[in-house]
Design a protein around this motif. Structure first.
Motif, PDB file in Angstrom:
ATOM      1  N   GLY A   1     -12.949  -4.055  -0.177  1.00  0.00           N
ATOM      2  CA  GLY A   1     -11.813  -4.941  -0.408  1.00  0.00           C
ATOM      3  C   GLY A   1     -10.974  -5.049   0.852  1.00  0.00           C
ATOM      4  N   ASP A   2      -9.838  -5.701   0.748  1.00  0.00           N
ATOM      5  CA  ASP A   2      -8.950  -5.889   1.894  1.00  0.00           C
ATOM      6  C   ASP A   2      -7.746  -4.961   1.796  1.00  0.00           C
ATOM      7  N   LEU A   3      -7.203  -4.618   2.930  1.00  0.00           N
ATOM      8  CA  LEU A   3      -5.964  -3.851   2.999  1.00  0.00           C
ATOM      9  C   LEU A   3      -4.842  -4.832   3.307  1.00  0.00           C
ATOM     10  N   LYS A   4      -3.871  -4.910   2.408  1.00  0.00           N
ATOM     11  CA  LYS A   4      -2.793  -5.888   2.552  1.00  0.00           C
ATOM     12  C   LYS A   4      -1.436  -5.185   2.628  1.00  0.00           C
ATOM     13  N   PHE A   5      -0.715  -5.467   3.708  1.00  0.00           N
ATOM     14  CA  PHE A   5       0.656  -4.985   3.839  1.00  0.00           C
ATOM     15  C   PHE A   5       1.600  -6.144   3.504  1.00  0.00           C
TER      16      PHE A   5
ATOM     17  N   VAL B   1      -2.933  -2.759  -1.723  1.00  0.00           N
ATOM     18  CA  VAL B   1      -1.694  -3.473  -1.393  1.00  0.00           C
ATOM     19  C   VAL B   1      -0.581  -2.452  -1.151  1.00  0.00           C
ATOM     20  N   VAL B   2       0.032  -2.536   0.014  1.00  0.00           N
ATOM     21  CA  VAL B   2       1.079  -1.583   0.409  1.00  0.00           C
ATOM     22  C   VAL B   2       2.334  -2.354   0.830  1.00  0.00           C
ATOM     23  N   ASP B   3       3.470  -2.013   0.254  1.00  0.00           N
ATOM     24  CA  ASP B   3       4.744  -2.600   0.688  1.00  0.00           C
ATOM     25  C   ASP B   3       5.202  -1.924   1.974  1.00  0.00           C
ATOM     26  N   ILE B   4       5.602  -2.734   2.947  1.00  0.00           N
ATOM     27  CA  ILE B   4       6.105  -2.190   4.195  1.00  0.00           C
ATOM     28  C   ILE B   4       7.540  -2.693   4.386  1.00  0.00           C
ATOM     29  N   TYR B   5       8.489  -1.762   4.474  1.00  0.00           N
ATOM     30  CA  TYR B   5       9.912  -2.116   4.521  1.00  0.00           C
ATOM     31  C   TYR B   5      10.355  -2.261   5.974  1.00  0.00           C
ATOM     32  N   ALA B   6      10.602  -3.504   6.351  1.00  0.00           N
ATOM     33  CA  ALA B   6      10.963  -3.825   7.735  1.00  0.00           C
ATOM     34  C   ALA B   6      12.454  -4.103   7.839  1.00  0.00           C
TER      35      ALA B   6
ATOM     36  N   GLU C   1       5.529  -9.463  13.288  1.00  0.00           N
ATOM     37  CA  GLU C   1       5.770 -10.556  14.224  1.00  0.00           C
ATOM     38  C   GLU C   1       7.120 -11.219  13.951  1.00  0.00           C
ATOM     39  N   LYS C   2       7.666 -11.794  15.010  1.00  0.00           N
ATOM     40  CA  LYS C   2       8.970 -12.455  14.909  1.00  0.00           C
ATOM     41  C   LYS C   2       8.933 -13.539  13.820  1.00  0.00           C
ATOM     42  N   GLY C   3       9.945 -13.499  12.970  1.00  0.00           N
ATOM     43  CA  GLY C   3      10.094 -14.561  11.984  1.00  0.00           C
ATOM     44  C   GLY C   3       9.312 -14.375  10.708  1.00  0.00           C
ATOM     45  N   MET C   4       8.571 -13.273  10.565  1.00  0.00           N
ATOM     46  CA  MET C   4       7.841 -13.057   9.315  1.00  0.00           C
ATOM     47  C   MET C   4       8.822 -13.041   8.139  1.00  0.00           C
ATOM     48  N   GLN C   5       8.344 -13.557   7.013  1.00  0.00           N
ATOM     49  CA  GLN C   5       9.199 -13.710   5.841  1.00  0.00           C
ATOM     50  C   GLN C   5       9.002 -12.575   4.845  1.00  0.00           C
ATOM     51  N   ASP C   6       9.987 -12.377   4.015  1.00  0.00           N
ATOM     52  CA  ASP C   6       9.872 -11.406   2.936  1.00  0.00           C
ATOM     53  C   ASP C   6       8.755 -11.840   1.990  1.00  0.00           C
ATOM     54  N   GLY C   7       7.855 -10.928   1.666  1.00  0.00           N
ATOM     55  CA  GLY C   7       6.723 -11.241   0.801  1.00  0.00           C
ATOM     56  C   GLY C   7       5.486 -11.688   1.551  1.00  0.00           C
ATOM     57  N   GLN C   8       5.587 -11.904   2.857  1.00  0.00           N
ATOM     58  CA  GLN C   8       4.422 -12.332   3.644  1.00  0.00           C
ATOM     59  C   GLN C   8       3.426 -11.183   3.777  1.00  0.00           C
ATOM     60  N   GLU C   9       2.148 -11.516   3.769  1.00  0.00           N
ATOM     61  CA  GLU C   9       1.104 -10.497   3.821  1.00  0.00           C
ATOM     62  C   GLU C   9       0.503 -10.378   5.218  1.00  0.00           C
ATOM     63  N   ILE C  10       0.239  -9.149   5.616  1.00  0.00           N
ATOM     64  CA  ILE C  10      -0.533  -8.862   6.828  1.00  0.00           C
ATOM     65  C   ILE C  10      -1.844  -8.250   6.337  1.00  0.00           C
ATOM     66  N   VAL C  11      -2.959  -8.951   6.562  1.00  0.00           N
ATOM     67  CA  VAL C  11      -4.224  -8.572   5.936  1.00  0.00           C
ATOM     68  C   VAL C  11      -5.181  -7.960   6.954  1.00  0.00           C
ATOM     69  N   PHE C  12      -5.711  -6.805   6.613  1.00  0.00           N
ATOM     70  CA  PHE C  12      -6.805  -6.177   7.357  1.00  0.00           C
ATOM     71  C   PHE C  12      -8.062  -6.359   6.498  1.00  0.00           C
ATOM     72  N   TYR C  13      -8.872  -7.349   6.878  1.00  0.00           N
ATOM     73  CA  TYR C  13     -10.027  -7.701   6.059  1.00  0.00           C
ATOM     74  C   TYR C  13     -11.075  -6.580   6.049  1.00  0.00           C
ATOM     75  N   GLU C  14     -11.586  -6.334   4.830  1.00  0.00           N
ATOM     76  CA  GLU C  14     -12.639  -5.334   4.588  1.00  0.00           C
ATOM     77  C   GLU C  14     -12.196  -3.923   4.981  1.00  0.00           C
ATOM     78  N   ASP C  15     -10.901  -3.654   4.872  1.00  0.00           N
ATOM     79  CA  ASP C  15     -10.390  -2.306   5.147  1.00  0.00           C
ATOM     80  C   ASP C  15      -9.753  -1.706   3.893  1.00  0.00           C
ATOM     81  N   GLY C  16     -10.097  -2.277   2.716  1.00  0.00           N
ATOM     82  CA  GLY C  16      -9.606  -1.743   1.455  1.00  0.00           C
ATOM     83  C   GLY C  16     -10.581  -0.735   0.874  1.00  0.00           C
ATOM     84  N   GLU C  17     -10.686  -0.699  -0.438  1.00  0.00           N
ATOM     85  CA  GLU C  17     -11.566   0.259  -1.096  1.00  0.00           C
ATOM     86  C   GLU C  17     -13.026  -0.186  -0.966  1.00  0.00           C
ATOM     87  N   PRO C  18     -13.923   0.719  -0.546  1.00  0.00           N
ATOM     88  CA  PRO C  18     -15.340   0.355  -0.441  1.00  0.00           C
ATOM     89  C   PRO C  18     -16.004   0.362  -1.814  1.00  0.00           C
TER      90      PRO C  18
END
Length: 346
Positions: free
Chosen positions: A240-244, A138-143, A216-233
């Motif tokens: 696992g999943d990579l979540k921004f 899980v990674v916080d991304i500051y937009a 993407e336009k209108g994304m909310q604070d706390g919303q997740e962008i998920v890259f499935y199966e791109d986390g820890e093997p």
């Protein structure tokens, strides 16, 4: 009788072939697998897609709900050997005929399928060995508010563990096997032993790579962008999943409240009394006319429809709320006071 039965079978096969061609997507297409997929591949594909399109992860998204239903329907058929065999030969019409003739019906709805696969309500005779899953990253991304208004793409550098071949062999795919042995005349003992296969050895290595994250336009604070199966093997399991997670940077002029924007504008006492013309620069640079020919009271709030934040995945926007502060002069001359008295005095 045999000729009639064969004719009906041929007719059913032909009708199902026409139906499947018209329908466009087969159950294999829905799960994004080949027709030769193994049971394990079917389950992996279902797990990935069901988690992605589950209604709880996509509230209010009718398209995702429809997709989730299609995924469950396809999985219910393909994971069942009997139903899969009928489907492969005769398509959906064959399944309907089989159910009408007393064949096994559906498994009790999509929620039941999902709960059986991911836990809760699994019958003992259907219980499967759970596939281990690696940790989520899980990674916080500051937009910026501008990027959340207009959309943007961030390039993020990350390092991750990657499985690489290593020398030697290792035990893998271990399962507990229940066996029986005779311990005396007419007496048997049940015992459990671990049975493993032998696989090539592997090791973890760190690799760096860049990831393109679309804001993407209108994304909310706390919303997740998920890259499935791109986390820890994990060895012999699924990554696992990579979540921004979106975190909104503070803005100097605007504050966000859901899909609405709030800001403050200071005007002179003269403007407050006689009206004014003024444009406010928005997040994307376009100008919003906020002037009025009416009296403006201190702390008065005015609403400008459709000038707020874009609503995520919808073609509309929230509203802009402007609070007006009135700047009073620090002092007045006697002449100015007299003019004001003459103008405003009762």
């Amino acid at each position: 009788m045999r000729i009639l039965s064969g004719f009906l079978l041929l007719l059913l096969f032909t009708a199902s072939a026409i139906y499947n061609a018209a329908a466009g997507k087969s159950y294999y297409d829905v799960l994004q697998i080949s027709k030769s997929a193994t049971d394990d591949q079917i389950k992996r594909a279902y797990r990935k897609l069901a988690l992605k399109f589950h209604p709880d992860k996509n509230p209010g998204n009718e398209e995702a709900t429809k997709k989730f239903a299609e995924i469950n329907n396809a999985y219910e058929v393909l994971v069942d050997k009997e139903k899969r065999g009928i489907y492969d030969q005769f398509g959906e019409e064959g399944l309907k005929q089989n159910a009408a003739n007393g064949g096994r019906a559906g498994g009790g709805g999509f929620d039941n399928i999902f709960s059986q696969f991911f836990g809760g309500g699994v019958r003992d005779d259907e219980e499967e060995d759970r596939i281990p899953k690696g940790d989520d990253v899980v990674v916080d991304i500051y937009a910026t508010l501008e990027d959340l208004y207009m959309g943007n793409s961030y390039k993020i550098w990350r390092e991750k563990n990657v499985l690489k071949p290593a020398s030697g062999k290792r035990k893998c795919n271990c399962k507990n096997k229940v066996s029986h042995r005779q311990v005396g005349p007419g007496m048997y003992q049940q015992y459990t032993q671990q049975v493993c296969q032998e696989c090539p050895n592997v090791k973890f290595e760190r690799e760096g790579l860049s990831v393109d994250v679309d804001i993407e336009k209108g994304m909310q604070d706390g919303q997740e962008i998920v890259f499935y199966e791109d986390g820890e093997p994990v060895i012999d399991g699924e990554p696992g999943d990579l979540k921004f997670v979106i975190r909104t940077q503070p803005h100097s002029r605007f504050q966000r409240d859901g899909d609405n924007l709030h800001t403050m504008l200071t005007i002179s006492l003269l403007d407050a009394l006689v009206g004014f013309k003024k444009d406010m620069k928005h997040l994307d640079g376009h100008l919003v006319g906020v002037g009025t020919n009416k009296i403006t009271k201190p702390k008065e709030v005015r609403r400008f429809p459709g000038e707020g934040m874009p609503v995520f995945e919808k073609n509309k926007k929230g509203d802009l709320f402007v609070m007006f502060e009135v700047a009073f002069p620090s002092s007045l001359t006697d002449s100015q006071k007299n003019i004001i008295k003459q103008t405003l005095g009762s």
